[in-house]
Design a protein around this motif. Sequence first.
Motif, PDB file in Angstrom:
ATOM      1  N   MET A  35     -69.436  -8.127 -31.539  1.00  0.00           N
ATOM      2  CA  MET A  35     -68.622  -8.383 -30.361  1.00  0.00           C
ATOM      3  C   MET A  35     -68.602  -9.871 -30.026  1.00  0.00           C
ATOM      4  N   THR A  36     -69.784 -10.512 -30.170  1.00  0.00           N
ATOM      5  CA  THR A  36     -69.842 -11.945 -29.893  1.00  0.00           C
ATOM      6  C   THR A  36     -68.889 -12.702 -30.809  1.00  0.00           C
ATOM      7  N   VAL A  37     -68.917 -12.363 -32.087  1.00  0.00           N
ATOM      8  CA  VAL A  37     -68.051 -13.085 -33.030  1.00  0.00           C
ATOM      9  C   VAL A  37     -66.578 -12.863 -32.692  1.00  0.00           C
ATOM     10  N   CYS A  38     -66.234 -11.617 -32.339  1.00  0.00           N
ATOM     11  CA  CYS A  38     -64.832 -11.338 -31.998  1.00  0.00           C
ATOM     12  C   CYS A  38     -64.409 -12.126 -30.764  1.00  0.00           C
ATOM     13  N   LEU A  39     -65.232 -12.060 -29.741  1.00  0.00           N
ATOM     14  CA  LEU A  39     -64.927 -12.789 -28.511  1.00  0.00           C
ATOM     15  C   LEU A  39     -64.817 -14.274 -28.795  1.00  0.00           C
ATOM     16  N   TRP A  40     -65.775 -14.759 -29.576  1.00  0.00           N
ATOM     17  CA  TRP A  40     -65.788 -16.179 -29.935  1.00  0.00           C
ATOM     18  C   TRP A  40     -64.487 -16.557 -30.648  1.00  0.00           C
ATOM     19  N   SER A  41     -64.057 -15.707 -31.571  1.00  0.00           N
ATOM     20  CA  SER A  41     -62.862 -16.073 -32.350  1.00  0.00           C
ATOM     21  C   SER A  41     -61.626 -16.094 -31.451  1.00  0.00           C
ATOM     22  N   ILE A  42     -61.542 -15.141 -30.514  1.00  0.00           N
ATOM     23  CA  ILE A  42     -60.373 -15.135 -29.618  1.00  0.00           C
ATOM     24  C   ILE A  42     -60.379 -16.380 -28.752  1.00  0.00           C
ATOM     25  N   ILE A  43     -61.560 -16.690 -28.189  1.00  0.00           N
ATOM     26  CA  ILE A  43     -61.650 -17.880 -27.336  1.00  0.00           C
ATOM     27  C   ILE A  43     -61.295 -19.118 -28.140  1.00  0.00           C
ATOM     28  N   PHE A  44     -61.816 -19.206 -29.358  1.00  0.00           N
ATOM     29  CA  PHE A  44     -61.555 -20.403 -30.148  1.00  0.00           C
ATOM     30  C   PHE A  44     -60.061 -20.592 -30.387  1.00  0.00           C
ATOM     31  N   VAL A  45     -59.375 -19.528 -30.792  1.00  0.00           N
ATOM     32  CA  VAL A  45     -57.953 -19.688 -31.119  1.00  0.00           C
ATOM     33  C   VAL A  45     -57.149 -20.033 -29.873  1.00  0.00           C
ATOM     34  N   GLU A  46     -57.457 -19.346 -28.760  1.00  0.00           N
ATOM     35  CA  GLU A  46     -56.728 -19.667 -27.525  1.00  0.00           C
ATOM     36  C   GLU A  46     -57.026 -21.100 -27.078  1.00  0.00           C
ATOM     37  N   TRP A  47     -58.285 -21.498 -27.220  1.00  0.00           N
ATOM     38  CA  TRP A  47     -58.657 -22.860 -26.840  1.00  0.00           C
ATOM     39  C   TRP A  47     -57.936 -23.865 -27.733  1.00  0.00           C
ATOM     40  N   TRP A  48     -57.912 -23.567 -29.019  1.00  0.00           N
ATOM     41  CA  TRP A  48     -57.298 -24.518 -29.944  1.00  0.00           C
ATOM     42  C   TRP A  48     -55.812 -24.701 -29.648  1.00  0.00           C
ATOM     43  N   LYS A  49     -55.125 -23.626 -29.275  1.00  0.00           N
ATOM     44  CA  LYS A  49     -53.704 -23.745 -28.970  1.00  0.00           C
ATOM     45  C   LYS A  49     -53.485 -24.724 -27.812  1.00  0.00           C
ATOM     46  N   ARG A  50     -54.424 -24.688 -26.864  1.00  0.00           N
ATOM     47  CA  ARG A  50     -54.307 -25.629 -25.746  1.00  0.00           C
ATOM     48  C   ARG A  50     -54.720 -27.038 -26.152  1.00  0.00           C
ATOM     49  N   ARG A  51     -55.720 -27.105 -27.020  1.00  0.00           N
ATOM     50  CA  ARG A  51     -56.174 -28.395 -27.525  1.00  0.00           C
ATOM     51  C   ARG A  51     -55.042 -29.099 -28.273  1.00  0.00           C
ATOM     52  N   GLU A  52     -54.267 -28.327 -29.023  1.00  0.00           N
ATOM     53  CA  GLU A  52     -53.135 -28.898 -29.752  1.00  0.00           C
ATOM     54  C   GLU A  52     -52.154 -29.569 -28.800  1.00  0.00           C
ATOM     55  N   ILE A  53     -51.935 -28.905 -27.672  1.00  0.00           N
ATOM     56  CA  ILE A  53     -50.994 -29.487 -26.708  1.00  0.00           C
ATOM     57  C   ILE A  53     -51.567 -30.787 -26.164  1.00  0.00           C
ATOM     58  N   ASP A  54     -52.862 -30.764 -25.823  1.00  0.00           N
ATOM     59  CA  ASP A  54     -53.494 -31.981 -25.318  1.00  0.00           C
ATOM     60  C   ASP A  54     -53.357 -33.123 -26.325  1.00  0.00           C
ATOM     61  N   LEU A  55     -53.679 -32.810 -27.579  1.00  0.00           N
ATOM     62  CA  LEU A  55     -53.636 -33.858 -28.605  1.00  0.00           C
ATOM     63  C   LEU A  55     -52.208 -34.345 -28.813  1.00  0.00           C
ATOM     64  N   SER A  56     -51.262 -33.398 -28.789  1.00  0.00           N
ATOM     65  CA  SER A  56     -49.897 -33.818 -29.046  1.00  0.00           C
ATOM     66  C   SER A  56     -49.381 -34.693 -27.904  1.00  0.00           C
ATOM     67  N   ILE A  57     -49.913 -34.466 -26.711  1.00  0.00           N
ATOM     68  CA  ILE A  57     -49.541 -35.361 -25.606  1.00  0.00           C
ATOM     69  C   ILE A  57     -50.196 -36.720 -25.811  1.00  0.00           C
ATOM     70  N   ARG A  58     -51.458 -36.700 -26.209  1.00  0.00           N
ATOM     71  CA  ARG A  58     -52.171 -37.953 -26.448  1.00  0.00           C
ATOM     72  C   ARG A  58     -51.475 -38.779 -27.521  1.00  0.00           C
ATOM     73  N   TRP A  59     -51.000 -38.087 -28.537  1.00  0.00           N
ATOM     74  CA  TRP A  59     -50.372 -38.801 -29.654  1.00  0.00           C
ATOM     75  C   TRP A  59     -48.851 -38.908 -29.522  1.00  0.00           C
ATOM     76  N   ASN A  60     -48.332 -38.535 -28.367  1.00  0.00           N
ATOM     77  CA  ASN A  60     -46.888 -38.644 -28.132  1.00  0.00           C
ATOM     78  C   ASN A  60     -46.049 -37.898 -29.147  1.00  0.00           C
ATOM     79  N   VAL A  61     -46.463 -36.723 -29.527  1.00  0.00           N
ATOM     80  CA  VAL A  61     -45.679 -35.979 -30.502  1.00  0.00           C
ATOM     81  C   VAL A  61     -45.333 -34.580 -29.993  1.00  0.00           C
TER      82      VAL A  61
END
Lengths: 750, 750
Positions: A222-248
């Motif tokens: 369960m921990t691994v499943c929860l972790w994987s969901i959190i990671f992917v959702e977090w990464w999708k938001r991280r991508e937006i942050d980075l793309s704003i930082r890099w103006n893309v």
Amino acid sequence: MQCKRSQLFSDHTDNDSDEDFEIDWVVLYDFGDTELHHAIDKYETLIRDIEAFGLETEVRRGHGTALLVLIRVPRNQLGNEVYRSRVKDWLFGIVHSRPLGDSATIVDADTPSEEMRSVFHLVTWTKEQGGAGITANLGQWENVTASFSPHAWIANTELLRKLAAKTVLGVEDLDQIKALFGEKVGFYFAFLQAYSLFLVLPAVLGTLFWIVSTPYSAIFGMTVCLWSIIFVEWWKRREIDLSIRWNVNGVGALKVNRVQYTWEKQEIDPITGEVQKMFPAHKRLLRQVYFIPFAVLASTALGGILVVTFLAEALISDVFGNNLSGFWAVQYLPIILLAVSLPYVTGTLTSIAARLSEHENHRTNDEFELAQVQKAFVLNFITSFLPMILTAYVYVPYGPKLLPHLIPDSWQSHISAKDFRVDAHRLQEEVISLSMAGQVINFGEEFVLPYVKRHLMEAHRRYKDGQEVTTLHQRMHSEYTKALLVDAPQEQSLLARLRAEATAPPYDVQEDTMEMCIQFGYLTMFGVAYPLMPLGFLINNWIELRGDFFKLINECQRPPPIRSDSIGPLVSALEFLTWLGTLSTAALVHMYSGDISQVRLSRLLLTVFLAEQAYLATKLMIHFIFDKIGSEAVRQEEATRRLIRKRYLETFSEELAGTSLPQASHTYLGSRRSAPSTSTQTQQALYPGPEVVEVECVRSEYKSEKGERFWNQRKEVTGTREAGMKLIVALKGVQKSSETSGGNDKRKWI
Amino acid sequence: MQCKRSQLFSDHTDNDSDEDFEIDWVVLYDFGDTELHHAIDKYETLIRDIEAFGLETEVRRGHGTALLVLIRVPRNQLGNEVYRSRVKDWLFGIVHSRPLGDSATIVDADTPSEEMRSVFHLVTWTKEQGGAGITANLGQWENVTASFSPHAWIANTELLRKLAAKTVLGVEDLDQIKALFGEKVGFYFAFLQAYSLFLVLPAVLGTLFWIVSTPYSAIFGMTVCLWSIIFVEWWKRREIDLSIRWNVNGVGALKVNRVQYTWEKQEIDPITGEVQKMFPAHKRLLRQVYFIPFAVLASTALGGILVVTFLAEALISDVFGNNLSGFWAVQYLPIILLAVSLPYVTGTLTSIAARLSEHENHRTNDEFELAQVQKAFVLNFITSFLPMILTAYVYVPYGPKLLPHLIPDSWQSHISAKDFRVDAHRLQEEVISLSMAGQVINFGEEFVLPYVKRHLMEAHRRYKDGQEVTTLHQRMHSEYTKALLVDAPQEQSLLARLRAEATAPPYDVQEDTMEMCIQFGYLTMFGVAYPLMPLGFLINNWIELRGDFFKLINECQRPPPIRSDSIGPLVSALEFLTWLGTLSTAALVHMYSGDISQVRLSRLLLTVFLAEQAYLATKLMIHFIFDKIGSEAVRQEEATRRLIRKRYLETFSEELAGTSLPQASHTYLGSRRSAPSTSTQTQQALYPGPEVVEVECVRSEYKSEKGERFWNQRKEVTGTREAGMKLIVALKGVQKSSETSGGNDKRKWI
């Protein structure tokens, strides 16, 4: 550890001033298979097209029958292209502050990758799009076998040293990678770093569970499943942050048409008046339907091979294992057969996939890549996961019932009943060998093998080149041709490097991303079987990150600095794997945590069904929570946008009221060709305040004397056109002479 | 049919010029429960606050102890507020063309709703936000019991006539609804229309299946599921198209703080320098966790009542049915108990929900509404679907096993074994009675009941008012007070209408949307049991659309024209229902298409599990296809945006080059107060071309003489303040005299 090894390209570079030659782009013109007069004609067209576009050229001998055409973009043209590119960004809403200037404005690029991107556009874009239209390996330019920007050696080495010294890459390090290799590569390294950091939690937990608990622990699953969901959702938001930082952010909107794109009709946009090349969406959709038979074909072909090998292996080891002591080599037969046949099948399927994607006629490279990655993921998914899926869900639970039916009756007599058993621990062994050992093998395939191969080829080539040059020297060439054939001492290291880069494979970031994606899949789907897996992956990734960077700068051509606002279509693959991982984890825990023979199908189904609902609910909740928390970067972006508009408004209001404000302006000072931009500089570009004083751009056409000498010395004697033709003839002569040792009718050229 | 009925508000309006009175806003001040001097104090504050803000006021007698405070915004102030609102839209990126002008610019609103929104803001926004801060029923203004804009009668009646004549509303009709009542109401009608049109397909298919096939047809079930997924995905895209058409895409970004919002700290935004009122996101998240116990409580409370009633009813009808012929009334007992207790329980839960949402302390009304709708959906879901879920999944399959346990042993002897059976057709009956009859009952509750109730109340009030006026006349009042108490002949119809509007309930668009949402849920979850259901819904919705519009203009207060870019949070509810519908349809088909006693749980689970995977895959594919097809509106929006930026760029370039362009400008000519804008006007506003000539705004302060007379006549005699105070005393006197028939110490005021 890699960074202490000798670096191929830099083996030859002892002085650090190669970049002063100011070579913006290199095109490899290979005329090996072409008739002499055709070769010369085509070469002439190439040079004419490039020079007609205002770019400067130089030519040097390449390896074998190839010429290195070196291209330099005049600084003014380049600066204007950079400016135009920024205006386009603004028009498409990617940046919000308007670049000041008019059609003749010249600006310096912020980063090497920005500059290189403009060069890339100038060289490769079609004439319609505003480029010289040189596209490697395509149509008219099939003789152009490589087209790339030379590596920025000093910056590369410095960055590698920096990365090697750090345990965790900060966002500034990612900025620097992005500044040198473009956003796409930057996103890959950002993902790899983020994923590795996230791995720390399951690695620690997994180690604990490995020590105190049994495998197939529900809590760990369960921990691994929860972790994987959190990671992917977090990464999708991280991508937006980075793309704003890099103006893309939203950069996909301004991607130009692919050269291969064919359209059915041209339409004039009623609003902007631009000509649009249309291909009906429903036709493309119909063509994309072929994906389904392709997936079936791939599953059947790869699945068939894998199943047969798997069964053969299982039969041999589990059934005959004890009786085959005399023929121990037999048990390796299936794996050898697999190793031989798999590359062929995969290769065929990959080329079918490429042809399908081409047939789908995508307008932009991004869309084409999406189609390609989808197909590649199917292939990778089958080859990576099918053996383990078979083991977990077919072989172990049903093996005892199935195997007797698969063995010819005549053999059954040889096997005693007690030998015939399927070990329930087999899955764990399979998981360990495929996922963990797979990483090591991967490392070998990815880094060691190419390294050895390249060194061998290099040695062979050096030996051959030596021979050829001797031949050339022996033949009656004019002094001038001789000078062309022999590298000038000051250029030796540069040319050696460029020749190596020209034949190196281009860096494929999607391949590396796919590898990480598959690793993530192993963890979510089968991690519960072996809690040490995340620890292994963490260690592997620490090496992988540095290894990939080493490979990028030492073994590969510098990739064109393509922009992107995410790691690409594989984010969807990650999401898919979290879903499948949850189902798989639930099923494994249910089946393997107790006695496998006691498992009832209806209960198993209920478990998996409930797990799926839990997955959907968890994902929704995590989505909700992340949305509520929001992102600081997004908020800042919005505030900035508002501020910029407010300023415009104030300016307008005051203009209308008759007063005139000093125009706010941002000018890029100095040249930072290899120095990655710092965040303060980006800051300034973002918020053009009245405190930035407008400065008249004073720039020398050349940055260094060395550069000036390099680009001008030969011009006095002869043009690139003639020099190249002489070289072709000379080299063709060598090729001919080494083939037939005759024919001096082309002597008049030499 | 509704439109031919007499319309309450317009009963009194015989001349069509009421709008010429130019009343922008009406505030109902009710001092019934307040001491006289308090009443006067508060009234004075109210008028002072409104007039201090520059708004004009008039006061008239309301029903009973209430005053109608009529507000008019000076045209210049209003025009400037409209302009400011547009600038704000531009700053927040909702529109892309910059409104030209400076801080003193005055523009005419495009639509009545745009004008009314500015009035709404001026009256209700806090002083900080730039309004007079009059918020009904809250804090200081608890005596202000209503705050609304009067209906635009002529436009309403015209529109109703138009809608009644049409079978299908076109997008222009929706434009007109939006122009009168704002985007939120516009989106509801757009949704209702689109949903009804989509219903045609399942209605036709369902009728065919009803004729040729048995219920619980797998093909019909799959069609309905596919249809529901397509509809929801299509609608999400349709919302974007409409929000672009109505210039409200992303309008959520500029919503102001709620008055009830409390913050923990104020921060100055480092980028824009604006003061931000912060409430930590994690605190709100923690408070939102109470949603879970609330959902549990609601499920237990509502579920308990429903289960008990359901079982009692089932016991009586299915078990004792044949033995109770003497006591036939007993079988209605459970339903009567339910009808009595459910409103109480629902009411309590709703008020708990409201308090929870308030406690969550949302910053904007949109977020608050989201929280409210989530909770309301849970309540509605349980009350609407639980009985059917119980019937389908518990009572019919397990009834024969469960019932004997529920009946006291002493009763069992009374029942013969053959009487004791649960009919498998019971589900279908339940579905028909709850979904189809439910629609009819709903119609009665929604339209007929309020209509009758209001007419009765109206009659009672007219009778009482007549008495009061007589009393007032009989008492010794000054001539002036008498004039205040008796409506002037030219104002009679206007005031009668306003009094009725002031006490009418405000139109709640979310309630109507929820109703449609629940209907959609019936169809996706249980439609397969009764294929005629979509036909019934289609007919119902045809009437519903017109009925809702009739209700909106005749039975309700005009809602504030709040903007929105979707039908709100219920889109997620629709998505949830497609998911649950797929699972439910699969289960129903599996269970009921054959013999229900033969159903095995593991097979059922497998069916549902596979249905879920099919659902996820289908949704993904439809999403993909819609993405590939794209939206013409979005493409046009992007092109427009690019064009606007391009124009700016050209202007800037030419300005820098020293030449000055004639400024492109868009000015709103003429007054269109009640005339909805046509699309050409929107077009012009969107694409400010140089062909639009700037025109000096010449406007008379009043549009009509009648208006001028109305707003100025009394000013000569006395101010609103004094007039109102006199009225309060007079009316309070009447109240007192009818209570105690004594006390003339306040006579000095009269």
